[in-house]
Scaffold this motif. Structure first.
Motif, PDB file in Angstrom:
ATOM      1  N   ALA A  53       0.814  -1.213   0.000  1.00  0.00           N
ATOM      2  CA  ALA A  53       0.000   0.000   0.000  1.00  0.00           C
ATOM      3  C   ALA A  53       0.845   1.259   0.000  1.00  0.00           C
ATOM      4  O   ALA A  53       0.496   2.260  -0.651  1.00  0.00           O
ATOM      5  CB  ALA A  53      -0.931  -0.006   1.210  1.00  0.00           C
ATOM      6  N   ALA A  54       1.969   1.250   0.720  1.00  0.00           N
ATOM      7  CA  ALA A  54       2.822   2.438   0.782  1.00  0.00           C
ATOM      8  C   ALA A  54       3.399   2.769  -0.592  1.00  0.00           C
ATOM      9  O   ALA A  54       3.415   3.928  -1.018  1.00  0.00           O
ATOM     10  CB  ALA A  54       3.945   2.222   1.793  1.00  0.00           C
ATOM     11  N   ARG A  55       3.859   1.740  -1.297  1.00  0.00           N
ATOM     12  CA  ARG A  55       4.421   1.932  -2.643  1.00  0.00           C
ATOM     13  C   ARG A  55       3.349   2.472  -3.592  1.00  0.00           C
ATOM     14  O   ARG A  55       3.596   3.396  -4.377  1.00  0.00           O
ATOM     15  CB  ARG A  55       4.969   0.602  -3.155  1.00  0.00           C
ATOM     16  CG  ARG A  55       5.179   0.489  -4.655  1.00  0.00           C
ATOM     17  CD  ARG A  55       6.323   1.310  -5.159  1.00  0.00           C
ATOM     18  NE  ARG A  55       6.539   1.052  -6.590  1.00  0.00           N
ATOM     19  CZ  ARG A  55       7.261   1.828  -7.372  1.00  0.00           C
ATOM     20  NH1 ARG A  55       7.846   2.907  -6.888  1.00  0.00           N
ATOM     21  NH2 ARG A  55       7.417   1.518  -8.657  1.00  0.00           N
ATOM     22  N   GLU A  56       2.136   1.936  -3.530  1.00  0.00           N
ATOM     23  CA  GLU A  56       1.070   2.399  -4.401  1.00  0.00           C
ATOM     24  C   GLU A  56       0.717   3.854  -4.121  1.00  0.00           C
ATOM     25  O   GLU A  56       0.455   4.635  -5.044  1.00  0.00           O
ATOM     26  CB  GLU A  56      -0.164   1.506  -4.250  1.00  0.00           C
ATOM     27  CG  GLU A  56       0.032   0.108  -4.810  1.00  0.00           C
ATOM     28  CD  GLU A  56      -1.269  -0.661  -4.917  1.00  0.00           C
ATOM     29  OE1 GLU A  56      -2.322  -0.092  -4.563  1.00  0.00           O
ATOM     30  OE2 GLU A  56      -1.235  -1.820  -5.374  1.00  0.00           O
ATOM     31  N   GLN A  57       0.707   4.229  -2.841  1.00  0.00           N
ATOM     32  CA  GLN A  57       0.348   5.606  -2.500  1.00  0.00           C
ATOM     33  C   GLN A  57       1.384   6.587  -3.017  1.00  0.00           C
ATOM     34  O   GLN A  57       1.050   7.692  -3.471  1.00  0.00           O
ATOM     35  CB  GLN A  57       0.204   5.752  -0.983  1.00  0.00           C
ATOM     36  CG  GLN A  57      -0.436   7.073  -0.563  1.00  0.00           C
ATOM     37  CD  GLN A  57      -1.823   7.245  -1.165  1.00  0.00           C
ATOM     38  OE1 GLN A  57      -2.680   6.376  -1.076  1.00  0.00           O
ATOM     39  NE2 GLN A  57      -2.037   8.391  -1.827  1.00  0.00           N
TER      40      GLN A  57
END
Length: 379
Positions: A53-57
């Motif tokens: 999720a962090a990478r996508e954000q």
């Protein structure tokens, strides 16, 4: 518009540009998906989850900034692309191993000659549902929903029949909470038409007060208010009818089905007193183990979502991409968590379909809380 050129002639060069750009986009999309496949292989070897999720954000924040006035649209586009990429990775990694085992190994048919448990008493609408779902069986009746769930959970019965939703009064919240508490599976469902009657014991005078289940009183609120009849909630419509027949209280009646009135020898004062003519209650069959018929047609899930903007929208888009029709979505507070919710979702589909199973397995790996509640037929 030029007098010498038609609309199509003016539009043609723009359309040609769009076609050229689409061709380039498609090539780049294919390359990106191939990169997603390489990522999946690396994640497989490293034993790390698909969702980052962090990478996508970080990516979404970047594209929103770089796209300028089209920032929000770019975020929507990239969210869809990343969702599709995750789905491909989940498929490659065979995510949701527990669900895949359940799909392979669960029985495909209900037990023969089962012990069926209902809430209420003979003549209740749950009785009608049980007879529809299990023809020829004699249900065991228990006072409350909690009693039904505990009996099935403890093995005192094979299946329980309980209401989950009424077309007029809405969902039966207690039942949804009990499903999660006991981790039950839904293995069948039936929609039962609801026709309420105002009844009394013969010779007990004009009815000034009625007893019935709270939901039934809500469903008949217009008639009862118009006739200035006081109401009092009771455990069940049929149980209320039985109580009135046994006590013969002066001026006190019951709201129940015509079947319950006949069962307990009550006099029907007024029939069809429900607020709407198409009143209907949906009943489900609960079970300790999943039963997954080859021709099952409805799937029920329960899950929570990460606290990120658009998380519900992005989740629902994944069903739309597969052409799956959502028939119900409802939120329920998570006990002991302030302002956090589980979502109950019903949609048409079959877990034995490869793409549908892949979606459910992917969601099971990504959601903070996830429960597959069942895949079943409706009678």
């Amino acid at each position: 518009m030029s007098e010498n050129k038609s609309f199509d002639e003016l539009l043609l060069p723009v359309r040609n540009d769009i076609d050229r750009i689409d061709k380039e986009l498609l090539k780049l999309f294919t390359e990106r998906m191939q990169c997603a496949e390489r990522v999946a292989e690396i994640k497989r070897k490293a034993g790390i989850p698909v969702l980052n999720a962090a990478r996508e954000q970080v990516i979404l924040d970047r594209v929103k900034k770089e796209a300028g006035e089209y920032g929000d649209s770019a975020v929507a586009l990239y969210s869809a692309i990343m969702s599709i990429s995750r789905a491909r990775q989940h498929n490659m990694l065979k995510s949701g191993g527990v669900l895949r085992d359940l799909e392979q190994n669960s029985p495909k048919t209900l037990k023969a000659d089962p012990r069926v448990i209902c809430q209420g008493a003979a003549g209740a609408f749950s009785h009608s549902a049980a007879l529809r779902l299990f023809p020829g069986q004699k249900p065991i009746f228990l006072p409350g929903f909690r009693d039904v769930f505990e009996a099935v959970h403890n093995g005192a019965g094979d299946y329980g029949v309980v209401p989950v939703e009424n077309s007029d009064a809405g969902s039966v919240s207690e039942v949804y909470d009990l499903i999660m508490k006991h981790r039950m599976f839904i293995v069948g469902a039936a929609d039962i038409p609801v026709r309420h009657c105002l009844c009394r014991a013969k010779g007990t005078g004009a009815v000034k007060k009625v007893l019935s289940k709270h939901e039934a009183l809500v469903q008949c609120s217009a008639y009862l208010a118009a006739h200035d009849i006081e109401t009092e909630a009771y455990s069940n419509t049929a149980a209320a009818a039985k109580f009135i027949a046994e006590t013969r209280l002066e001026g006190v009646g019951a709201v129940c089905s015509a079947q319950a009135a006949e069962e307990y020898g009550l006099e029907v004062i007024a029939a069809d007193i429900q607020n709407t003519d198409n009143n209907c209650t949906r009943f489900i069959v609960i079970s300790r183990e999943a039963v997954l018929p080859e021709d099952a047609e409805k799937i029920s899930l329960c899950f929570s979502l990460p606290h990120t903007p658009g998380s519900l929208c992005h989740t629902l888009e994944r069903f739309a991409l597969l052409g799956l029709n959502l028939t119900k979505i409802e939120s329920r507070p998570i006990p002991e968590r302030n302002f956090e919710y589980d979502f109950y979702l019903d949609f048409t589909g079959n877990v034995h379909d490869v793409q549908t199973l892949a979606l459910i397995c992917a969601l099971s790996d990504e959601m903070p809380r996830f429960s597959f509640l069942g895949n079943y037929k409706e009678s």
